[in-house]
Design a protein around this motif. Sequence first.
Motif, PDB file in Angstrom:
ATOM      1  N   LEU A 159       0.863  -1.184   0.000  1.00 17.28           N
ATOM      2  CA  LEU A 159       0.000   0.000   0.000  1.00 17.28           C
ATOM      3  C   LEU A 159       0.902   1.238   0.000  1.00 17.28           C
ATOM      4  O   LEU A 159       1.832   1.328   0.805  1.00 17.28           O
ATOM      5  N   ALA A 160       0.618   2.173  -0.882  1.00 14.16           N
ATOM      6  CA  ALA A 160       1.329   3.456  -0.885  1.00 14.16           C
ATOM      7  C   ALA A 160       0.653   4.322   0.175  1.00 14.16           C
ATOM      8  O   ALA A 160      -0.488   4.752  -0.003  1.00 14.16           O
ATOM      9  N   VAL A 161       1.345   4.542   1.272  1.00 10.67           N
ATOM     10  CA  VAL A 161       0.756   5.215   2.429  1.00 10.67           C
ATOM     11  C   VAL A 161       1.582   6.447   2.768  1.00 10.67           C
ATOM     12  O   VAL A 161       2.806   6.360   2.913  1.00 10.67           O
ATOM     13  N   THR A 162       0.906   7.581   2.912  1.00  9.89           N
ATOM     14  CA  THR A 162       1.603   8.828   3.254  1.00  9.89           C
ATOM     15  C   THR A 162       1.330   9.284   4.678  1.00  9.89           C
ATOM     16  O   THR A 162       2.051  10.122   5.203  1.00  9.89           O
ATOM     17  N   SER A 163       0.281   8.736   5.292  1.00 16.00           N
ATOM     18  CA  SER A 163      -0.070   9.108   6.663  1.00 16.00           C
ATOM     19  C   SER A 163      -1.024   8.045   7.207  1.00 16.00           C
ATOM     20  O   SER A 163      -1.552   7.224   6.442  1.00 16.00           O
TER      21      SER A 163
ATOM     22  N   GLU B 221       5.136  -3.518   8.778  1.00 15.60           N
ATOM     23  CA  GLU B 221       6.569  -3.761   8.943  1.00 15.60           C
ATOM     24  C   GLU B 221       7.276  -2.456   9.270  1.00 15.60           C
ATOM     25  O   GLU B 221       6.965  -1.405   8.694  1.00 15.60           O
ATOM     26  N   LEU B 222       8.234  -2.542  10.176  1.00  9.84           N
ATOM     27  CA  LEU B 222       9.138  -1.441  10.484  1.00  9.84           C
ATOM     28  C   LEU B 222      10.458  -2.075  10.867  1.00  9.84           C
ATOM     29  O   LEU B 222      10.533  -2.753  11.893  1.00  9.84           O
ATOM     30  N   ASP B 223      11.466  -1.910  10.069  1.00 12.64           N
ATOM     31  CA  ASP B 223      12.782  -2.526  10.246  1.00 12.64           C
ATOM     32  C   ASP B 223      12.627  -4.036  10.447  1.00 12.64           C
ATOM     33  O   ASP B 223      11.597  -4.607  10.160  1.00 12.64           O
TER      34      ASP B 223
ATOM     35  N   ARG C 160       7.157  -6.536  13.092  1.00 12.60           N
ATOM     36  CA  ARG C 160       6.332  -7.045  11.998  1.00 12.60           C
ATOM     37  C   ARG C 160       5.137  -7.758  12.607  1.00 12.60           C
ATOM     38  O   ARG C 160       5.283  -8.508  13.569  1.00 12.60           O
ATOM     39  N   ALA C 161       3.980  -7.517  12.058  1.00 10.22           N
ATOM     40  CA  ALA C 161       2.767  -8.174  12.546  1.00 10.22           C
ATOM     41  C   ALA C 161       1.728  -8.195  11.436  1.00 10.22           C
ATOM     42  O   ALA C 161       1.808  -7.412  10.482  1.00 10.22           O
TER      43      ALA C 161
ATOM     44  N   LEU D 180       7.193   3.181   8.198  1.00 13.06           N
ATOM     45  CA  LEU D 180       6.246   2.071   8.283  1.00 13.06           C
ATOM     46  C   LEU D 180       5.845   1.617   6.886  1.00 13.06           C
ATOM     47  O   LEU D 180       5.613   2.440   5.998  1.00 13.06           O
ATOM     48  N   ARG D 181       5.790   0.306   6.703  1.00 15.83           N
ATOM     49  CA  ARG D 181       5.343  -0.262   5.432  1.00 15.83           C
ATOM     50  C   ARG D 181       4.114  -1.120   5.705  1.00 15.83           C
ATOM     51  O   ARG D 181       4.049  -1.840   6.707  1.00 15.83           O
ATOM     52  N   PHE D 182       3.151  -1.060   4.798  1.00 14.52           N
ATOM     53  CA  PHE D 182       1.921  -1.820   4.934  1.00 14.52           C
ATOM     54  C   PHE D 182       1.643  -2.587   3.649  1.00 14.52           C
ATOM     55  O   PHE D 182       1.906  -2.096   2.553  1.00 14.52           O
TER      56      PHE D 182
END
Length: 185
Positions: free
Chosen positions: A109-113, A131-133, A137-138, A173-175
């Motif tokens: 997902l392209a997420v900006t906020s 995910e963050l580093d 991850r969950a 953060l990545r989603f």
Amino acid sequence: MSEEERGALLGLARAAIRSGLEQGRRLEVAPGTLPPRLARPGAAFVTLQRHGALRGCIGSLEARQSLARDVAENAFNAAFRDPRFPPLQQEEFGSVRLSISVLKPAEPLAVTSEENLLRQLRPGQDGLILELDDSHRATFLPAVWDSLPEPRRFVAELKRKAGLPADFWSPALRFYRYGAETVKE
């Protein structure tokens, strides 16, 4: 998924747990005896519930082996290796209900906020990976929407599951979202 495939997956998950209870080891899956679709690569989560309460849930986010083998391994692990619960006992087996979520491939997902993320979510449909580093991850399966139907709370609880504060936000953060086909007893 056909009724035959659904039945085969549930039977395989039950057999994997029975193998653990009776023989103390994983079930060897003979893919030639199963419907062809189950021999293809697939990723699944197996959830055990007892008297309506979670009793174990383990799964794979990516297809790395046949769907049949993935379901058998995750059923065994959900019953005996979920660190949140003691290993399943023989007397519990008859009252355990299984749910298998066969995952579709995840898409970023392209997420900006956080507000942008919340607008993109489809309650009841989307599984979500955060995910963050390498240390955070969950995931929540689409079925989690049943107990957390409000998107803001869904995301807050997913952050907590990943070991982050509920109000945490970072551009790092990545989603990823994914769908799932669920097979239940």
